[in-house]
Design a protein around this motif. Sequence first.
Motif, PDB file in Angstrom:
ATOM      1  N   MET A  53       0.846  -1.171   0.000  1.00  0.00           N
ATOM      2  CA  MET A  53       0.000   0.000   0.000  1.00  0.00           C
ATOM      3  C   MET A  53       0.891   1.233   0.000  1.00  0.00           C
ATOM      4  O   MET A  53       1.765   1.370   0.827  1.00  0.00           O
ATOM      5  CB  MET A  53      -0.888  -0.001   1.236  1.00  0.00           C
ATOM      6  N   GLN A  54       0.703   2.095  -0.931  1.00  0.00           N
ATOM      7  CA  GLN A  54       1.488   3.317  -1.020  1.00  0.00           C
ATOM      8  C   GLN A  54       0.746   4.451  -0.337  1.00  0.00           C
ATOM      9  O   GLN A  54      -0.460   4.581  -0.475  1.00  0.00           O
ATOM     10  CB  GLN A  54       1.720   3.663  -2.481  1.00  0.00           C
ATOM     11  N   HIS A  55       1.456   5.241   0.421  1.00  0.00           N
ATOM     12  CA  HIS A  55       0.843   6.368   1.114  1.00  0.00           C
ATOM     13  C   HIS A  55       0.649   7.497   0.110  1.00  0.00           C
ATOM     14  O   HIS A  55       1.600   8.062  -0.385  1.00  0.00           O
ATOM     15  CB  HIS A  55       1.743   6.814   2.253  1.00  0.00           C
ATOM     16  N   LYS A  56      -0.573   7.835  -0.197  1.00  0.00           N
ATOM     17  CA  LYS A  56      -0.868   8.812  -1.238  1.00  0.00           C
ATOM     18  C   LYS A  56      -0.746  10.255  -0.763  1.00  0.00           C
ATOM     19  O   LYS A  56      -0.590  11.149  -1.560  1.00  0.00           O
ATOM     20  CB  LYS A  56      -2.293   8.596  -1.787  1.00  0.00           C
ATOM     21  N   ASN A  57      -0.836  10.515   0.533  1.00  0.00           N
ATOM     22  CA  ASN A  57      -0.835  11.895   1.005  1.00  0.00           C
ATOM     23  C   ASN A  57       0.459  12.638   0.729  1.00  0.00           C
ATOM     24  O   ASN A  57       0.451  13.843   0.599  1.00  0.00           O
ATOM     25  CB  ASN A  57      -1.142  11.950   2.501  1.00  0.00           C
ATOM     26  N   ILE A  58       1.565  11.932   0.648  1.00  0.00           N
ATOM     27  CA  ILE A  58       2.822  12.631   0.409  1.00  0.00           C
ATOM     28  C   ILE A  58       2.995  12.993  -1.066  1.00  0.00           C
ATOM     29  O   ILE A  58       3.804  13.823  -1.409  1.00  0.00           O
ATOM     30  CB  ILE A  58       4.027  11.817   0.910  1.00  0.00           C
TER      31      ILE A  58
ATOM     32  N   VAL B 173      10.372  11.630  -4.666  1.00  0.00           N
ATOM     33  CA  VAL B 173      10.030  10.646  -5.701  1.00  0.00           C
ATOM     34  C   VAL B 173       9.916   9.243  -5.105  1.00  0.00           C
ATOM     35  O   VAL B 173       8.964   8.516  -5.393  1.00  0.00           O
ATOM     36  CB  VAL B 173      11.055  10.684  -6.862  1.00  0.00           C
ATOM     37  N   LEU B 174      10.862   8.849  -4.273  1.00  0.00           N
ATOM     38  CA  LEU B 174      10.803   7.517  -3.650  1.00  0.00           C
ATOM     39  C   LEU B 174       9.513   7.311  -2.879  1.00  0.00           C
ATOM     40  O   LEU B 174       8.822   6.312  -3.043  1.00  0.00           O
ATOM     41  CB  LEU B 174      11.977   7.308  -2.702  1.00  0.00           C
ATOM     42  N   TYR B 175       9.201   8.271  -2.002  1.00  0.00           N
ATOM     43  CA  TYR B 175       8.043   8.107  -1.133  1.00  0.00           C
ATOM     44  C   TYR B 175       6.713   8.362  -1.824  1.00  0.00           C
ATOM     45  O   TYR B 175       5.685   7.864  -1.382  1.00  0.00           O
ATOM     46  CB  TYR B 175       8.183   8.974   0.123  1.00  0.00           C
ATOM     47  N   SER B 176       6.701   9.118  -2.905  1.00  0.00           N
ATOM     48  CA  SER B 176       5.429   9.391  -3.568  1.00  0.00           C
ATOM     49  C   SER B 176       5.138   8.439  -4.726  1.00  0.00           C
ATOM     50  O   SER B 176       3.984   8.276  -5.095  1.00  0.00           O
ATOM     51  CB  SER B 176       5.381  10.839  -4.061  1.00  0.00           C
ATOM     52  N   GLU B 177       6.169   7.796  -5.287  1.00  0.00           N
ATOM     53  CA  GLU B 177       5.944   6.987  -6.484  1.00  0.00           C
ATOM     54  C   GLU B 177       6.395   5.531  -6.392  1.00  0.00           C
ATOM     55  O   GLU B 177       5.926   4.714  -7.181  1.00  0.00           O
ATOM     56  CB  GLU B 177       6.625   7.647  -7.682  1.00  0.00           C
ATOM     57  N   PHE B 178       7.292   5.201  -5.491  1.00  0.00           N
ATOM     58  CA  PHE B 178       7.870   3.865  -5.535  1.00  0.00           C
ATOM     59  C   PHE B 178       7.676   3.026  -4.279  1.00  0.00           C
ATOM     60  O   PHE B 178       7.323   1.860  -4.376  1.00  0.00           O
ATOM     61  CB  PHE B 178       9.365   3.933  -5.875  1.00  0.00           C
ATOM     62  N   LEU B 179       7.959   3.566  -3.116  1.00  0.00           N
ATOM     63  CA  LEU B 179       7.923   2.760  -1.898  1.00  0.00           C
ATOM     64  C   LEU B 179       6.499   2.382  -1.526  1.00  0.00           C
ATOM     65  O   LEU B 179       5.590   3.203  -1.590  1.00  0.00           O
ATOM     66  CB  LEU B 179       8.571   3.508  -0.736  1.00  0.00           C
ATOM     67  N   GLN B 180       6.331   1.143  -1.140  1.00  0.00           N
ATOM     68  CA  GLN B 180       5.040   0.622  -0.706  1.00  0.00           C
ATOM     69  C   GLN B 180       5.067   0.507   0.812  1.00  0.00           C
ATOM     70  O   GLN B 180       5.894  -0.217   1.366  1.00  0.00           O
ATOM     71  CB  GLN B 180       4.786  -0.759  -1.329  1.00  0.00           C
ATOM     72  N   PHE B 181       4.164   1.222   1.493  1.00  0.00           N
ATOM     73  CA  PHE B 181       4.128   1.217   2.949  1.00  0.00           C
ATOM     74  C   PHE B 181       2.768   1.715   3.407  1.00  0.00           C
ATOM     75  O   PHE B 181       1.983   2.246   2.625  1.00  0.00           O
ATOM     76  CB  PHE B 181       5.243   2.098   3.522  1.00  0.00           C
ATOM     77  N   ASP B 182       2.505   1.528   4.671  1.00  0.00           N
ATOM     78  CA  ASP B 182       1.249   1.978   5.262  1.00  0.00           C
ATOM     79  C   ASP B 182       1.574   2.623   6.601  1.00  0.00           C
ATOM     80  O   ASP B 182       1.894   1.928   7.556  1.00  0.00           O
ATOM     81  CB  ASP B 182       0.296   0.798   5.451  1.00  0.00           C
ATOM     82  N   PRO B 183       1.514   3.952   6.699  1.00  0.00           N
ATOM     83  CA  PRO B 183       1.848   4.619   7.956  1.00  0.00           C
ATOM     84  C   PRO B 183       0.955   4.187   9.115  1.00  0.00           C
ATOM     85  O   PRO B 183       1.349   4.277  10.271  1.00  0.00           O
ATOM     86  CB  PRO B 183       1.642   6.100   7.672  1.00  0.00           C
ATOM     87  N   ASP B 184      -0.234   3.700   8.807  1.00  0.00           N
ATOM     88  CA  ASP B 184      -1.130   3.224   9.860  1.00  0.00           C
ATOM     89  C   ASP B 184      -0.756   1.826  10.350  1.00  0.00           C
ATOM     90  O   ASP B 184      -1.277   1.370  11.363  1.00  0.00           O
ATOM     91  CB  ASP B 184      -2.576   3.225   9.364  1.00  0.00           C
ATOM     92  N   ASP B 185       0.123   1.172   9.628  1.00  0.00           N
ATOM     93  CA  ASP B 185       0.570  -0.164  10.011  1.00  0.00           C
ATOM     94  C   ASP B 185       2.082  -0.271   9.791  1.00  0.00           C
ATOM     95  O   ASP B 185       2.543  -0.917   8.842  1.00  0.00           O
ATOM     96  CB  ASP B 185      -0.169  -1.232   9.187  1.00  0.00           C
ATOM     97  N   PRO B 186       2.882   0.375  10.652  1.00  0.00           N
ATOM     98  CA  PRO B 186       4.327   0.384  10.441  1.00  0.00           C
ATOM     99  C   PRO B 186       4.990  -0.981  10.565  1.00  0.00           C
ATOM    100  O   PRO B 186       6.148  -1.142  10.194  1.00  0.00           O
ATOM    101  CB  PRO B 186       4.844   1.347  11.511  1.00  0.00           C
ATOM    102  N   HIS B 187       4.268  -1.967  11.057  1.00  0.00           N
ATOM    103  CA  HIS B 187       4.836  -3.309  11.196  1.00  0.00           C
ATOM    104  C   HIS B 187       4.392  -4.245  10.076  1.00  0.00           C
ATOM    105  O   HIS B 187       4.628  -5.449  10.146  1.00  0.00           O
ATOM    106  CB  HIS B 187       4.473  -3.889  12.565  1.00  0.00           C
ATOM    107  N   TRP B 188       3.746  -3.699   9.050  1.00  0.00           N
ATOM    108  CA  TRP B 188       3.314  -4.483   7.895  1.00  0.00           C
ATOM    109  C   TRP B 188       4.524  -5.219   7.325  1.00  0.00           C
ATOM    110  O   TRP B 188       5.511  -4.603   6.924  1.00  0.00           O
ATOM    111  CB  TRP B 188       2.682  -3.550   6.868  1.00  0.00           C
ATOM    112  N   ARG B 189       4.463  -6.523   7.306  1.00  0.00           N
ATOM    113  CA  ARG B 189       5.610  -7.348   6.906  1.00  0.00           C
ATOM    114  C   ARG B 189       6.031  -7.148   5.455  1.00  0.00           C
ATOM    115  O   ARG B 189       7.194  -7.297   5.127  1.00  0.00           O
ATOM    116  CB  ARG B 189       5.290  -8.825   7.133  1.00  0.00           C
TER     117      ARG B 189
END
Length: 109
Positions: free
Chosen positions: A1-6, A42-58
Amino acid sequence: MQHKNISYKSADTIRMLSAAMVEKANSGHPGGPMGGADFMHVLYSEFLQFDPDDPHWRLRDRFYLDAGHMSAMLDSTLAWMGYYSKEDLQNFRQWKSPTPGHPEIDVKR
């Protein structure tokens, strides 16, 4: 899941926050964040997949920053995602701050 807000945040904002953090602390290195803000955006808005609401997402992507001189840039980026507060950024490079001035792993977060 990519964080879209950034995705709508600009690299200039990362630069400005980083410079303000270094200035307030009267310590640190502004050069790395000034040059690296574009790739962080660019990394955080277009490439990295993460979920700030679930920082432990494996399955999240991980970004490792080796250069401590660029930690203000990383902390500024993470603040936009909600990991750090304005107060955390104001305490950059202060003892026991969550933004100590060099990237560290905090197993309690």
